[in-house]
Design an enzyme around this catalytic site. Sequence first.
Site, short mmCIF file in Angstrom:
data_model
loop_
_atom_site.label_atom_id
_atom_site.label_comp_id
_atom_site.label_asym_id
_atom_site.label_seq_id
_atom_site.Cartn_x
_atom_site.Cartn_y
_atom_site.Cartn_z
CG ASP A 288 21.10 7.17 21.83
OD1 ASP A 288 22.24 7.14 22.33
OD2 ASP A 288 20.18 6.39 22.17
CE LYS B 249 25.59 0.66 25.83
NZ LYS B 249 24.40 0.91 25.04
C1 LIG Z 1 22.98 1.11 25.54
C2 LIG Z 1 22.27 2.20 24.87
C3 LIG Z 1 21.41 3.07 25.57
C4 LIG Z 1 21.09 2.88 27.03
O1 LIG Z 1 22.23 3.04 27.82
P1 LIG Z 1 22.24 2.44 29.31
O2 LIG Z 1 23.51 2.94 29.86
O3 LIG Z 1 22.19 0.96 29.16
O4 LIG Z 1 21.05 2.98 30.00
C5 LIG Z 1 20.83 4.12 24.89
N1 LIG Z 1 21.06 4.30 23.59
C6 LIG Z 1 21.87 3.49 22.86
C7 LIG Z 1 22.09 3.77 21.43
C8 LIG Z 1 22.49 2.41 23.48
O5 LIG Z 1 23.25 1.58 22.76
#
Ligand SMILES: *Cc1c(COP(=O)(O)O)cnc(C)c1O
Length: 421
Positions: free
Chosen positions: A232, A261
Amino acid sequence: MSDLPERDARVIWHPYTQHGIEAAPLPVVRANGAWLELADGTRLLDGISSWWATLHGHSHPALVAAISEQAARLDHVLFAGATHEPAVQLAERLLAIVPEGLSRVFYSDDGSTAVEAALKMVLQSWVHREQPDRRVFVALDGAYHGDTFGAMAAGDPDPFFRPFESMMFEVRRVPTNAAALAQAFDELGDRAAGFIFEPLLQGAAGMRVMSVEFVQQARRLCDERGLPMIADEVMTGFGRTGSMFACERAGISPDVMCLAKGLTGGMLSLAATLATEELFESFLHHERSRFFPHGHTFTANPIACAVALASLEVSLANDVPAQLERIGRGVFEQLADLEDHERVADLRHLGGMAAFDIVVPEGQAGYLSDLTPHLRREAVRHGVLLRPLGNVLYALPPACLTDEQVTKVASVMRHLVTTLA
Ligand SMILES: *Cc1c(COP(=O)(O)O)cnc(C)c1O
């Protein structure tokens, strides 16, 4: 004066916000580069990239142009049975820079959906490979993977997700430790589905840095058992760790990689779940019912893809990973003398992130809850947007920060901790 906070208070329900207790939201009227401008003309340095999204700075002209050009040419089209240049080109460019072995791009909307798609791909592929009992993922203590149900299940239930616990599927949670991971895999045996984690840097857990060795050991443990590794990189992707991707920095390739992001430079919502050819091929079949039944209305939205392409170009031209490294190290080095301060613990930095824990006095359990809002308020009063994670004060600014602005961020972080009672 702005009446925005009053109007907001009547009609809006904010994320991660306790209404009625917390300070009124900041009325932001425009943003440029590292600056956010408030309704009363106050300017704030964005020290946290607006929730880890803004990569180059706000309203970067190349990204603004990409959005307006693409919106005028092709705004949106469904992505089942249709395709378009921005989506294909973005996939080509992404696959050229991610770690080896990833060869397919599945688009969705945000980090949570990228994780949902990753989990579902892996689970369905086990069904196709006639090992339907492989249902249990292993994940790390403190993990955060998003707020939808699958992502919540993969994440640590504390501190946010206890109210939903009974609705979540089984996940085996382990500390960031190779022996514990091996033991979990062994205990699960033929029920193990794979391993999901945030490589090198756990964001929401409190900007926790893990060793390269652990990442490499985890890769080896997955390989030995034929289990897929889901990286992730929703937060760590696009230079945050000082390399384009945390997996690259750790010298490994995952089987599945989640990006969001920074993918669009933080301008629009877009996510990608990247997979190996092997995973993709496990879905190919003469029966249509074996396809991947997942898709969102705005999957591969052309405007979002176009801005992501423009963002990648800026990243490569400006060497964003190196810029972020300069910024993170700059903040860290300017705080180095705080290492011995009685209220500072575990001063750390990785790529564009610098953080320390604020030592909370023993026996003042209620103190912690007052500390975070106090720190937020004080940071804003001194011209920097910071949003501590509990007692963890961190900076994760966009790549456009000048050295002077780095000094400003560091000096406000110093002020916050050295002026605590
Ligand atoms: C922010 C985040 C998410 C979720 O992303 P969203 O766009 O807020 O749904 C998942 N994994 C990690 C590591 C994150 O920092």
